[in-house]
Write a protein that holds these residues in place. Structure first.
Motif, PDB file in Angstrom:
ATOM      1  N   ASN A 142      -2.711   8.133   8.502  1.00 25.38           N
ATOM      2  CA  ASN A 142      -4.019   8.276   9.463  1.00 25.38           C
ATOM      3  C   ASN A 142      -4.019   9.775   9.628  1.00 25.38           C
ATOM      4  OD1 ASN A 142      -5.403   5.794   9.921  1.00 25.38           O
ATOM      5  ND2 ASN A 142      -3.647   4.984   9.793  1.00 25.38           N
ATOM      6  N   GLY A 143      -3.123  10.633   9.225  1.00 28.35           N
ATOM      7  CA  GLY A 143      -3.329  12.000   9.590  1.00 28.35           C
ATOM      8  C   GLY A 143      -2.466  12.627  10.447  1.00 28.35           C
ATOM      9  N   PHE A 144      -1.543  12.183  11.009  1.00 24.65           N
ATOM     10  CA  PHE A 144      -0.631  12.532  12.073  1.00 24.65           C
ATOM     11  C   PHE A 144       0.683  13.311  11.098  1.00 24.65           C
ATOM     12  CE2 PHE A 144      -3.023   9.629  14.625  1.00 24.65           C
ATOM     13  CZ  PHE A 144      -3.079  10.210  15.524  1.00 24.65           C
ATOM     14  N   GLU A 145       0.996  14.200  11.934  1.00 21.07           N
ATOM     15  CA  GLU A 145       2.440  14.706  11.263  1.00 21.07           C
ATOM     16  C   GLU A 145       3.432  14.202  12.081  1.00 21.07           C
ATOM     17  OE1 GLU A 145       2.009  19.020  11.949  1.00 21.07           O
ATOM     18  OE2 GLU A 145       4.049  19.511  11.151  1.00 21.07           O
ATOM     19  N   MET A 170      -0.905  -0.669  13.692  1.00 24.66           N
ATOM     20  CA  MET A 170      -2.253  -0.168  13.995  1.00 24.66           C
ATOM     21  C   MET A 170      -2.388   0.378  15.378  1.00 24.66           C
ATOM     22  SD  MET A 170      -3.699   0.730  10.930  1.00 24.66           S
ATOM     23  CE  MET A 170      -5.517   1.235  12.024  1.00 24.66           C
ATOM     24  N   ALA A 171      -1.742  -0.666  16.204  1.00 26.93           N
ATOM     25  CA  ALA A 171      -1.995  -0.293  17.594  1.00 26.93           C
ATOM     26  C   ALA A 171      -1.362   1.050  17.909  1.00 26.93           C
ATOM     27  CB  ALA A 171      -1.111  -1.423  18.412  1.00 26.93           C
ATOM     28  N   ALA A 172      -0.142   1.380  17.093  1.00 27.38           N
ATOM     29  CA  ALA A 172       0.193   2.654  17.336  1.00 27.38           C
ATOM     30  C   ALA A 172      -0.659   3.848  17.086  1.00 27.38           C
ATOM     31  CB  ALA A 172       1.444   2.873  16.433  1.00 27.38           C
ATOM     32  N   VAL A 176       5.549   4.820  11.163  1.00 27.69           N
ATOM     33  CA  VAL A 176       5.664   6.069  10.522  1.00 27.69           C
ATOM     34  C   VAL A 176       4.826   5.992   9.331  1.00 27.69           C
ATOM     35  CG1 VAL A 176       7.014   7.791   9.355  1.00 27.69           C
ATOM     36  CG2 VAL A 176       8.144   6.696  11.326  1.00 27.69           C
ATOM     37  N   PHE A 177       4.617   5.081   8.503  1.00 26.39           N
ATOM     38  CA  PHE A 177       3.610   5.317   7.452  1.00 26.39           C
ATOM     39  C   PHE A 177       2.348   5.069   7.910  1.00 26.39           C
ATOM     40  CE2 PHE A 177       1.417   2.194   4.623  1.00 26.39           C
ATOM     41  CZ  PHE A 177       1.236   3.349   3.453  1.00 26.39           C
ATOM     42  N   ALA A 214       0.972  -1.189   0.202  1.00 28.48           N
ATOM     43  CA  ALA A 214       0.180   0.085   0.045  1.00 28.48           C
ATOM     44  C   ALA A 214       0.812   1.193   0.022  1.00 28.48           C
ATOM     45  CB  ALA A 214      -0.893   0.138   1.380  1.00 28.48           C
ATOM     46  N   GLY A 215       2.128   1.186   0.605  1.00 29.37           N
ATOM     47  CA  GLY A 215       2.943   2.448   0.799  1.00 29.37           C
ATOM     48  C   GLY A 215       3.573   2.695  -0.446  1.00 29.37           C
ATOM     49  N   GLU A 216       3.981   1.603  -1.179  1.00 28.47           N
ATOM     50  CA  GLU A 216       4.317   1.690  -2.539  1.00 28.47           C
ATOM     51  C   GLU A 216       3.437   2.085  -3.746  1.00 28.47           C
ATOM     52  OE1 GLU A 216       7.761   0.375  -3.902  1.00 28.47           O
ATOM     53  OE2 GLU A 216       8.168   0.719  -1.946  1.00 28.47           O
ATOM     54  N   MET A 217       2.139   1.647  -3.686  1.00 29.82           N
ATOM     55  CA  MET A 217       0.965   2.093  -4.210  1.00 29.82           C
ATOM     56  C   MET A 217       0.999   3.689  -4.189  1.00 29.82           C
ATOM     57  SD  MET A 217      -1.563  -0.746  -4.596  1.00 29.82           S
ATOM     58  CE  MET A 217      -1.893  -1.384  -3.211  1.00 29.82           C
ATOM     59  N   LEU A 218       0.873   4.182  -2.646  1.00 25.89           N
ATOM     60  CA  LEU A 218       0.790   5.540  -2.472  1.00 25.89           C
ATOM     61  C   LEU A 218       1.698   6.470  -3.067  1.00 25.89           C
ATOM     62  CD1 LEU A 218      -1.711   4.742  -0.962  1.00 25.89           C
ATOM     63  CD2 LEU A 218      -1.116   5.918   0.904  1.00 25.89           C
ATOM     64  N   LYS A 219       3.136   5.813  -3.075  1.00 32.26           N
ATOM     65  CA  LYS A 219       4.408   6.484  -3.494  1.00 32.26           C
ATOM     66  C   LYS A 219       3.951   6.849  -4.908  1.00 32.26           C
ATOM     67  CE  LYS A 219       8.304   4.761  -2.903  1.00 32.26           C
ATOM     68  NZ  LYS A 219       9.360   3.886  -2.163  1.00 32.26           N
ATOM     69  N   GLY A 220       3.768   5.881  -5.747  1.00 34.56           N
ATOM     70  CA  GLY A 220       3.399   5.864  -7.111  1.00 34.56           C
ATOM     71  C   GLY A 220       2.431   6.680  -7.604  1.00 34.56           C
ATOM     72  N   ILE A 221       1.315   6.498  -6.707  1.00 35.25           N
ATOM     73  CA  ILE A 221       0.268   7.666  -7.161  1.00 35.25           C
ATOM     74  C   ILE A 221       0.515   9.162  -6.907  1.00 35.25           C
ATOM     75  CG2 ILE A 221      -2.137   8.387  -6.437  1.00 35.25           C
ATOM     76  CD1 ILE A 221      -2.433   5.442  -6.021  1.00 35.25           C
ATOM     77  N   SER A 222       1.373   9.402  -5.645  1.00 33.23           N
ATOM     78  CA  SER A 222       1.657  10.959  -5.214  1.00 33.23           C
ATOM     79  C   SER A 222       2.483  11.408  -6.481  1.00 33.23           C
ATOM     80  CB  SER A 222       2.097  10.702  -4.242  1.00 33.23           C
ATOM     81  OG  SER A 222       1.799  10.370  -3.022  1.00 33.23           O
TER      82      SER A 222
END
Lengths: 442, 209
Positions: free
Chosen positions: B114-117, B198-200, B108-109, B62-70
């Motif tokens: 999920n909206g955190f800085e 996800m617990a984080a 981190v990802f 999912a991280g890779e896909m988001l990177k590609g889409i961005s």
């Protein structure tokens, strides 16, 4: 003559282990050695041994316990030797705690090893060595590995992971050397400066390894002969998925490969199975010790789905396990992380003979292991690294007693820390061992 | 078609997700709508992770896909257009002596999507560097990662350094990774232990609520 059955091979390997040509220091040491070998044989075969055996995989604890840094232990063989002799004298686990696992700093320096950092080379003097994964095999190189794994290791993987062997990348495949007229042209590459540097490095590395091995042999040999502690790790091999995930591609890359080129991943693992078996058999035979250590990493809970575990991880690992068992060897599976999702998948696998494997778990529910695996495979472990590092001896003892009560009463159980031991108080180590001797008697 | 993009990402169809992104952009879809679709898809992925249907490989893909889409969307975005209101700040790092980053990077990802800085201090991070970053960012959440047993003492020292700097009551501290567990959380004096990424996210969301 009919070939030996796996049962006969098992008996032969254990007999050879029991009868190793050791000059014991005392009759007591010899008796203790033989008693321990029998205890291991019984527990693997799911019988009740005289008592619960204790097994631990040492990280850097022997160094820290001796008051030296990991860096001193890895670079000064005299100090390494003294630390491990002291350790085996003070802590009578049921095997020799071998100094062979921590490795030689000078050797890794000579090779300029890139897959790890170790004290003095990237991490603190008192830290343990730590893996630094990388894509040492590129994503488009699966076919090179599948076509000829040895050639891939020699001309691609090793030159990348050992910087000082980079010159091997300029060689041709050894299988080019087929006839007289082709020999001369091939050898040109072997004489060019980059390759020459690699050969010289190998020579130097080989000499350093021999020097290191003489200390390891003498140190372990002393503890074996003096305290009656059998050598336990006859050698090591890997689950094929971990060879890809730890060694060649790295965690991130192997996880993506599983989506992007699953067929290549499966084909590469199939190719690695016979190599892993042959390696394990060779080492166990040379060492005259019937256990082959297999640390399990990238198939743990969370690292993939059960469906993927059944497709990508388990079939080739199982093939390695069965290959070793067929040669009379006991696979010693060191199951890092949690395996709560996996124990049901593996449980009572009919292809793996009853009482022929050893599984040491970490963050896995031992009651569930007992419920699902009881009467099928010898297991143990689970004493938490956090407890050993930060808890009291009283708590450690209570934990071990609870574990024995819950899952050890029928035999086939080994008390062991769940993880490699780097940090543990002396009191906590004694508490585990004492529990076996006092509470773990059958 | 945004719905299709959400599905492609959620179903781990990498090629489909990138192809759809290109089609959407070519058809004049607002780039922010595509980024919104990514966020919706990540909610699905996160839920599937939480309920044990997806695992770490799905998060990484999912991280890779988001990177590609961005990367596809970027040329279409006006400056500042991708900015969304962040939920809160998190300072994170692998504690001193430990160089493991895979688990930390996944946390981190997941915090990021999920909206955190997220202020990622990397690996082998000394306690004072955490303290400095907390002071600089005024982040209310600190996440300490560690794989090895040596990280237990580093976590404890980091929490102590935060206390010594007078910041302990201004931050919530979570720990996780490798051999870390509830016992280590108590030992280090942290506020909570989380077994996965996800617990984080759940802990962080609970703390800023």
């Amino acid at each position: 003559m009919a070939p030996l059955t796996r049962e006969q091979k098992f008996e032969a390997r254990f007999a050879e282990w029991a009868a190793q040509p050791i000059q014991f220091a005392t009759l007591e040491a010899e008796a203790a050695y033989k008693e321990r070998v029998q205890m291991w044989k019984d527990v693997i075969r799911l019988k009740k041994p005289v008592r619960v055996p204790f097994l631990m995989l040492p990280g850097i604890h022997p160094f820290l316990h001796a008051g030296i840094t990991t860096e001193e232990g890895m670079y000064d063989y005299e100090k390494m030797s003294a630390a491990f002799k002291k350790y085996n004298e003070e802590f009578r686990t049921d095997t020799v705690v071998s100094c062979g696992m921590v490795g030689s700093g000078p050797l890794f320096d000579i090779l300029d090893y890139k897959l790890y950092q170790w004290p003095g080379r990237g991490v603190a003097p008192t830290a343990s060595y730590q893996a630094l994964e990388g894509e040492f095999m590129k994503d488009d190189e699966y076919d090179l590995l599948i076509n000829d794994p040895t050639d891939f290791f020699m001309r691609y993987y090793l030159p990348r992971v050992f910087n000082a062997l980079a010159g091997w990348a300029t060689l041709g495949p050894l299988t080019d050397i087929t006839e007289l007229p082709f020999t001369g042209p091939y050898m040109i590459g072997a004489g060019l400066p980059p390759a020459v540097k690699a050969w010289e490095t190998m020579l130097e590395a080989g000499r350093e390894a021999l020097k290191w091995a003489s200390f390891v042999g003498a140190t372990d040999g002393y503890s074996i002969a003096t305290f009656g502690l059998p050598a336990f790790i006859g050698g090591a091999c890997k689950a094929p998925f971990d060879t890809l995930g730890d060694t060649l591609r790295g965690t991130r890359a192997i996880m993506l490969d599983k989506f992007r080129q699953p067929k290549k991943v499966l084909a590469a693992m199939e190719r690695l199975v016979p190599l892993a078996i042959a390696s394990g058999v060779r080492q166990a035979t040379a060492a005259k010790v019937p256990f082959i250590f297999i640390p399990l990493h990238k198939g743990a809970d969370g690292f993939m789905s059960d469906k993927d575990f059944k497709t990508f991880y388990w079939p080739t690992l199982k093939a390695v396990i069965i290959g070793l068992i067929n040669e009379g060897i006991v696979p010693y599976l060191f199951v890092e992380g949690g395996y709560n999702q996996r124990i049901e998948v593996i449980a009572q696998d009919p292809d793996i003979p009853v009482g022929s494997t050893l599984w040491i778990f970490d963050k896995t529910d031992m009651n569930e292991v007992k419920r699902l695996w009881g009467g099928w495979a010898c297991f143990g472990g689970n004493v938490p690294a956090s407890l050993l590092s930060t808890g009291s001896a009283k708590d450690v003892r209570a934990y071990c007693e609870r574990l024995i009560d819950a899952v050890a009463r029928d035999g086939g159980f080994v008390l062991a820390p769940g993880a490699v031991v780097d940090h543990c108080t002396a009191e906590n180590m004694h508490a585990m061992i004492d529990t076996c001797h006092e509470y773990g008697i059958y | 078609m945004s719905e299709q993009l959400i599905n492609a990402i959620a179903e781990m169809d990498e090629e489909g997700a990138l192809a759809l992104t290109r089609e959407l952009l070519a058809a004049g879809t607002a780039p922010t709508a595509i980024l919104d679709a990514c966020r919706s898809a990540m909610e699905v992925v996160g839920k599937r992770f939480e309920c044990g249907e997806y695992f770490i490989p799905e998060l990484i893909l999912a991280g890779e896909m988001l990177k590609g889409i961005s990367a596809e969307v970027k040329p279409y975005l006006a400056a500042g257009q991708a900015d969304v209101k962040k939920l809160g700040k998190v300072v994170i790092g692998t504690v001193k002596g430990d160089i493991h980053d895979i688990g930390k990077d996944i946390v981190v990802f997941m915090l990021d999507v999920n909206g955190f800085e997220v202020y990622d201090l990397g690996i082998d991070v000394p306690p004072q560097v955490f303290v400095n970053k907390i002071q600089e960012t005024r982040a209310p959440i600190v996440a300490l990662s560690g794989f090895l047993t040596l990280s237990f003492d580093s976590m404890k020292q980091t929490v102590e350094a935060i206390r010594a700097a007078g910041l302990r009551d201004k931050v919530k501290i979570m720990v996780g990774g490798g051999t870390v567990d509830e016992q280590v959380c108590r030992y280090a004096g942290a506020d909570a232990f989380g077994p996965d990424a996800m617990a984080a996210v759940t802990l962080a969301k609970g703390w800023i609520a």
